[in-house]
Design a protein around this motif. Sequence first.
Motif, mmCIF file in Angstrom:
data_model
loop_
_atom_site.group_PDB
_atom_site.id
_atom_site.type_symbol
_atom_site.label_atom_id
_atom_site.label_comp_id
_atom_site.label_asym_id
_atom_site.label_seq_id
_atom_site.Cartn_x
_atom_site.Cartn_y
_atom_site.Cartn_z
ATOM 1 N N TYR A 33 -4.069 16.273 -1.393
ATOM 2 C CA TYR A 33 -4.320 16.296 -2.835
ATOM 3 C C TYR A 33 -5.803 16.468 -3.115
ATOM 4 C CZ TYR A 33 -5.035 14.838 -7.598
ATOM 5 O OH TYR A 33 -5.438 14.812 -8.912
ATOM 6 N N TYR A 34 -6.634 15.672 -2.448
ATOM 7 C CA TYR A 34 -8.061 15.731 -2.718
ATOM 8 C C TYR A 34 -8.680 17.053 -2.264
ATOM 9 C CZ TYR A 34 -8.100 11.061 -4.561
ATOM 10 O OH TYR A 34 -7.874 9.959 -5.353
ATOM 11 N N ALA A 37 -7.750 19.332 -5.136
ATOM 12 C CA ALA A 37 -8.480 18.960 -6.348
ATOM 13 C C ALA A 37 -9.958 19.341 -6.260
ATOM 14 C CB ALA A 37 -8.329 17.461 -6.611
ATOM 15 N N GLU A 38 -10.544 19.199 -5.091
ATOM 16 C CA GLU A 38 -11.964 19.512 -4.929
ATOM 17 C C GLU A 38 -12.240 21.009 -4.874
ATOM 18 O OE1 GLU A 38 -13.192 17.493 -1.392
ATOM 19 O OE2 GLU A 38 -12.934 15.512 -2.292
ATOM 20 N N ARG A 41 -11.039 24.310 -8.646
ATOM 21 C CA ARG A 41 -11.943 24.771 -9.706
ATOM 22 C C ARG A 41 -13.013 25.723 -9.152
ATOM 23 N NH1 ARG A 41 -12.201 23.809 -14.763
ATOM 24 N NH2 ARG A 41 -11.021 21.871 -14.668
ATOM 25 N N LEU A 72 -4.557 25.274 -11.952
ATOM 26 C CA LEU A 72 -5.481 24.230 -12.392
ATOM 27 C C LEU A 72 -4.903 23.466 -13.583
ATOM 28 C CD1 LEU A 72 -8.268 23.030 -11.825
ATOM 29 C CD2 LEU A 72 -9.225 24.739 -13.369
ATOM 30 N N LEU A 75 -2.338 21.146 -12.194
ATOM 31 C CA LEU A 75 -2.981 20.027 -11.529
ATOM 32 C C LEU A 75 -3.474 19.006 -12.549
ATOM 33 C CD1 LEU A 75 -3.896 18.844 -8.783
ATOM 34 C CD2 LEU A 75 -6.059 20.029 -9.140
ATOM 35 N N ASP A 76 -3.996 19.491 -13.666
ATOM 36 C CA ASP A 76 -4.477 18.592 -14.712
ATOM 37 C C ASP A 76 -3.342 17.758 -15.324
ATOM 38 O OD1 ASP A 76 -7.103 19.415 -14.379
ATOM 39 O OD2 ASP A 76 -7.055 20.830 -16.060
ATOM 40 N N SER A 78 -0.839 16.593 -13.553
ATOM 41 C CA SER A 78 -0.359 15.673 -12.525
ATOM 42 C C SER A 78 -0.973 14.287 -12.714
ATOM 43 C CB SER A 78 -0.736 16.209 -11.138
ATOM 44 O OG SER A 78 -0.443 15.255 -10.140
ATOM 45 N N GLY A 81 -3.339 11.940 -8.856
ATOM 46 C CA GLY A 81 -4.696 11.462 -8.633
ATOM 47 C C GLY A 81 -4.909 10.045 -9.142
#
Length: 84
Positions: A33-34, A37-38, A41, A72, A75-76, A78, A81
Motif C-alpha cells: 500500500y505504501y 501511495a508514495e 502521484r 489516484l 486511492l483517495d 480508500s 491508509g
Amino acid sequence: MAMNETQKARAEALAPLFRNMDAHTAQEIRESYYRIAENLRPLVNALEIADLDHGGPAGPLLEEHYIFCELLGKLDKSVLGAVL
C-alpha cells in the motif's frame, strides 16, 4: 481529509481484520500500500510533464496520465491508509 460515515464504517470493519491477520500478510499489504501511495502521484505528474516535453497536447503519454489520475482518485477513496 475527514472521513464520511461510510468511510468510517469501512475503516471500522477493516481494523479488526488487520489486528487478527497473520503478521506477515498484514506487513505485505502495508508495504505494498505504501509503495503505491508514495509513487502514484509522482507517476501522474511525470506522465503529464513528459507529454508536454514530447510535443503535447493530448498525446499517448497524456492518455496514460489520465488513467493513473483515475487510479489516484480511487486511492483517495480508500480507507486502508487510515487503518494501516
